[in-house]
Design a protein around this motif. Structure first.
Motif, short mmCIF file in Angstrom:
data_model
loop_
_atom_site.label_atom_id
_atom_site.label_comp_id
_atom_site.label_asym_id
_atom_site.label_seq_id
_atom_site.Cartn_x
_atom_site.Cartn_y
_atom_site.Cartn_z
N ALA A 50 0.83 -1.20 0.00
CA ALA A 50 0.00 0.00 0.00
C ALA A 50 0.86 1.25 0.00
O ALA A 50 0.64 2.18 -0.79
CB ALA A 50 -0.93 0.00 1.21
N GLU A 51 1.88 1.27 0.86
CA GLU A 51 2.76 2.46 0.92
C GLU A 51 3.56 2.63 -0.36
O GLU A 51 3.82 3.76 -0.79
CB GLU A 51 3.67 2.38 2.14
CG GLU A 51 2.91 2.60 3.44
CD GLU A 51 3.80 2.70 4.66
OE1 GLU A 51 5.02 2.96 4.53
OE2 GLU A 51 3.26 2.52 5.78
N MET A 52 3.93 1.52 -0.99
CA MET A 52 4.64 1.60 -2.27
C MET A 52 3.74 2.22 -3.34
O MET A 52 4.16 3.12 -4.07
CB MET A 52 5.09 0.21 -2.72
CG MET A 52 6.24 -0.38 -1.94
SD MET A 52 6.60 -2.11 -2.39
CE MET A 52 7.16 -1.90 -4.11
N ALA A 53 2.50 1.74 -3.44
CA ALA A 53 1.57 2.28 -4.44
C ALA A 53 1.30 3.75 -4.19
O ALA A 53 1.31 4.58 -5.12
CB ALA A 53 0.28 1.47 -4.43
N GLU A 54 1.06 4.10 -2.93
CA GLU A 54 0.77 5.49 -2.59
C GLU A 54 1.97 6.38 -2.87
O GLU A 54 1.82 7.51 -3.35
CB GLU A 54 0.33 5.58 -1.13
CG GLU A 54 -1.04 4.94 -0.92
CD GLU A 54 -1.36 4.60 0.53
OE1 GLU A 54 -0.50 4.81 1.43
OE2 GLU A 54 -2.48 4.11 0.77
N GLY A 55 3.18 5.88 -2.61
CA GLY A 55 4.39 6.64 -2.91
C GLY A 55 4.59 6.84 -4.40
O GLY A 55 5.01 7.91 -4.84
N ALA A 56 4.29 5.81 -5.19
CA ALA A 56 4.40 5.94 -6.65
C ALA A 56 3.42 6.98 -7.17
O ALA A 56 3.77 7.79 -8.04
CB ALA A 56 4.16 4.59 -7.32
N LEU A 57 2.22 6.99 -6.63
CA LEU A 57 1.22 7.97 -7.06
C LEU A 57 1.67 9.39 -6.67
O LEU A 57 1.62 10.31 -7.49
CB LEU A 57 -0.13 7.64 -6.42
CG LEU A 57 -1.34 8.36 -7.00
CD1 LEU A 57 -1.61 7.92 -8.43
CD2 LEU A 57 -2.57 8.10 -6.14
N ARG A 58 2.13 9.52 -5.44
CA ARG A 58 2.55 10.83 -4.91
C ARG A 58 3.77 11.38 -5.65
O ARG A 58 3.89 12.59 -5.83
CB ARG A 58 2.86 10.66 -3.42
CG ARG A 58 3.16 11.90 -2.64
CD ARG A 58 3.30 11.64 -1.14
NE ARG A 58 4.25 10.58 -0.81
CZ ARG A 58 3.91 9.36 -0.35
NH1 ARG A 58 2.64 9.06 -0.15
NH2 ARG A 58 4.84 8.46 -0.07
N ASN A 59 4.66 10.51 -6.08
CA ASN A 59 5.92 10.93 -6.72
C ASN A 59 5.88 10.84 -8.24
O ASN A 59 6.92 10.65 -8.88
CB ASN A 59 7.07 10.10 -6.16
CG ASN A 59 7.32 10.38 -4.70
OD1 ASN A 59 7.53 11.53 -4.33
ND2 ASN A 59 7.27 9.37 -3.87
N SER A 60 4.69 10.96 -8.79
CA SER A 60 4.55 10.88 -10.25
C SER A 60 3.44 11.82 -10.69
O SER A 60 2.81 12.49 -9.87
CB SER A 60 4.21 9.44 -10.67
OG SER A 60 2.89 9.11 -10.27
N ASP A 61 3.20 11.81 -11.99
CA ASP A 61 2.07 12.55 -12.56
C ASP A 61 0.93 11.61 -12.88
O ASP A 61 0.02 11.96 -13.64
CB ASP A 61 2.52 13.29 -13.82
CG ASP A 61 3.52 14.39 -13.51
OD1 ASP A 61 3.41 15.02 -12.45
OD2 ASP A 61 4.44 14.61 -14.33
N ALA A 62 0.97 10.41 -12.33
CA ALA A 62 -0.04 9.40 -12.61
C ALA A 62 -1.30 9.63 -11.79
O ALA A 62 -1.28 10.28 -10.75
CB ALA A 62 0.52 8.01 -12.30
N GLY A 63 -2.38 9.04 -12.28
CA GLY A 63 -3.65 9.05 -11.57
C GLY A 63 -3.99 7.69 -10.99
O GLY A 63 -4.97 7.55 -10.26
N ILE A 64 -3.18 6.68 -11.33
CA ILE A 64 -3.37 5.32 -10.82
C ILE A 64 -2.00 4.67 -10.72
O ILE A 64 -1.15 4.87 -11.59
CB ILE A 64 -4.33 4.52 -11.73
CG1 ILE A 64 -4.67 3.18 -11.13
CG2 ILE A 64 -3.77 4.36 -13.12
CD1 ILE A 64 -5.81 2.46 -11.86
N ALA A 65 -1.79 3.93 -9.63
CA ALA A 65 -0.51 3.26 -9.44
C ALA A 65 -0.72 1.86 -8.89
O ALA A 65 -1.60 1.64 -8.05
CB ALA A 65 0.39 4.06 -8.49
N VAL A 66 0.11 0.95 -9.36
CA VAL A 66 0.09 -0.42 -8.87
C VAL A 66 1.46 -0.74 -8.29
O VAL A 66 2.48 -0.28 -8.82
CB VAL A 66 -0.32 -1.43 -9.98
CG1 VAL A 66 0.72 -1.50 -11.07
CG2 VAL A 66 -0.61 -2.80 -9.41
N ALA A 67 1.48 -1.52 -7.21
CA ALA A 67 2.73 -1.92 -6.56
C ALA A 67 2.72 -3.41 -6.29
O ALA A 67 1.66 -3.99 -6.00
CB ALA A 67 2.92 -1.16 -5.26
#
Length: 156
Positions: A78-95
């Motif tokens: 969960a923290e990986m996905a949330e970090g990817a979303l926060r540190n990108s311009d994406a609107g959806i992230a999978v981890a």
């Protein structure tokens, strides 16, 4: 059509970019997405965070979460996905984070993979035990499930 193409189409239809955060797959999800011509309009970036240090530095996974639950856990996914979303311009992230093998333990067997998927509506996690199907098999099954999660989450 391939799962990667379907995931890109679903995200495109929703008007969101995709980011990935990968541990046990080492970039294979990003590779599957970028194998599709034209993916640059929908795939923003991927984070390969194989070590715990990389998970913390690149994605903001908390040391406390790693210490309490271990790298192979829904909490870390969960923290990986949330970090990817926060540190990108994406609107959806999978981890993904797991034990591709060989090896494992009684509590975290070979073939166990934890997934996180997040967007503006929140984060969902799940754990899949693929079993001792070999490193290549676990990694391929992980990529397939991650792409299916992206398709499911991107659909309106």
């Amino acid at each position: 059509m391939s799962l990667a193409s379907d995931a890109l189409d679903a995200a495109r239809a929703r008007g969101v970019m995709i980011a990935t955060a990968e541990s046990c797959t080492g970039g294979l999800i990003s590779g599957a997405l970028t194998e599709i011509p034209g993916s640059s309009d929908t795939f923003d970036r991927g984070f390969v965070t194989y070590s715990n240090a990389a998970k913390m530095q690149m994605l903001g996974v908390r040391q406390d979460t790693l210490a309490r639950h271990g790298a192979v856990s829904e909490e870390v996914a969960a923290e990986m996905a949330e970090g990817a979303l926060r540190n990108s311009d994406a609107g959806i992230a999978v981890a993904v984070t797991g034990i591709a093998g060989p090896g494992g333990s009684e509590h975290k067997p070979e073939g166990r993979v934890c997934f996180g998927i997040t967007d503006s509506f929140g984060t969902r996690t799940l754990t899949e035990d693929f079993g001792a199907i070999g490193r290549q098999g676990v990694r391929a099954a992980t990529v397939d499930l991650a792409l299916r999660l992206l398709i499911e989450r991107a659909q309106p």
